[in-house]
Write an enzyme that holds these catalytic residues in place. Sequence first.
Site, PDB file in Angstrom:
ATOM      1  N   ASP A 157       0.847  -1.196   0.000  1.00 12.64           N
ATOM      2  CA  ASP A 157       0.000   0.000   0.000  1.00 12.64           C
ATOM      3  C   ASP A 157       0.883   1.247   0.000  1.00 12.64           C
ATOM      4  OD1 ASP A 157      -2.867   1.113   0.512  1.00 12.64           O
ATOM      5  OD2 ASP A 157      -1.522   2.236   1.843  1.00 12.64           O
ATOM      6  N   TYR A 209       3.177  10.004   0.796  1.00 12.72           N
ATOM      7  CA  TYR A 209       4.105   9.356   1.740  1.00 12.72           C
ATOM      8  C   TYR A 209       5.560   9.717   1.401  1.00 12.72           C
ATOM      9  CZ  TYR A 209      -0.003   6.456   2.867  1.00 12.72           C
ATOM     10  OH  TYR A 209      -1.247   6.005   3.216  1.00 12.72           O
ATOM     11  N   LYS A 246      -2.361   6.356  -4.058  1.00  6.93           N
ATOM     12  CA  LYS A 246      -3.452   7.297  -3.751  1.00  6.93           C
ATOM     13  C   LYS A 246      -3.171   8.684  -4.323  1.00  6.93           C
ATOM     14  CE  LYS A 246      -3.855   4.735   0.532  1.00  6.93           C
ATOM     15  NZ  LYS A 246      -2.448   4.496   0.934  1.00  6.93           N
TER      16      LYS A 246
END
Length: 318
Positions: free
Chosen positions: A43, A48, A77
């Site tokens: 993920d 990040y 994402k």
Amino acid sequence: MKTLEFKNGDKLPMIGLGTWKSKPGEVYQAVLWAIEAGYRHIDCAAIYDNEKEVGKALDYAMKNNMVKREELFITSKLWNSSHRLEDVQPALSKTLIDLRLDYVDLYLIHWPVSFKPGVGFAQTREEFYTYGDVPLSQTWQGMEQCVDTGLTRHIGVSNFNISKLKEIMESARIAPEMNQIELHPFLQQDNLVNFCKANGILVTAYSPLGSSDRAASIKKANEPSLLDHPFVKQIAEEKGATPAQVLIAFSLHREIAVIPKSVNKERIAQNLEAMQLSLDDKEMSTLSNIGLTYRFVDGSFFTGPISPYSLADLWETV
Ligand code: A2P
């Protein structure tokens, strides 16, 4: 490996490696240890700030025949600063360059909150867009285009409540297939989980261990500890498991995928071994009735006096 199934038959390995808070310098090795241990689901997210390093590890693993691309399930994402229709595909293209991939398996709208292009975390009112400026349906159209162009196999959302899911579903050509939300015994969100399941939306649990390694700026004083909770510790002791494994198994038993983060070789392996841990009805009921409700990632970093968003835009309940 237990899996959840998408409508087209594609499978999502139920335990994935979380990479939020995994620092550059650590995440490369963590991803390789995870693949070695048997993880096939990683993920990721642009915000990040470590996708380049994850990509380097994925590239190494594939080039050295540790794993084939089609055996991996990679999620990323869309950050809040790329919600306009014209910004969605370029954001995914950048992620694909960083991850050194031709496609991701799953692409999610990270938050139902929108910033102006280039903004990391909005600090002034001017840096936000409102729902009037950029409706969620517009962002969703961009997500659908990413499926059309083959940049992602599946699309979904993260941190969406029932009304926001409904809003997307009303105009969607491709229905959302995933909602990634904070879930653990302190925050079970039964209504939201049931709504997702009833509408063919798979669910992934983030912060399943309580994310105690969050930056101090987004932590509150005296937060409760999931890993140290006596109910969790007692079940772990009785089963010859660790508290983390009990928490991971809790999600698995709810038919929810789960993405514990670790950069430690032993803990990475240990977390995947939670797949073998079976909890009985009494143990599940003990955890379900833990008697404490707490949201660790409360979204207050997106709200406040300078923001057009309030916590009520995010959560239906705490
Ligand atoms: P580390 O990366 O050093 O292993 P979450 O998945 O809820 O975000 O939680 C991540 C935090 O939990 C990190 O601090 C991580 O530390 C720690 N962690 C991960 N796996 C375990 C485990 N099996 N036992 C204890 N702590 C763990």
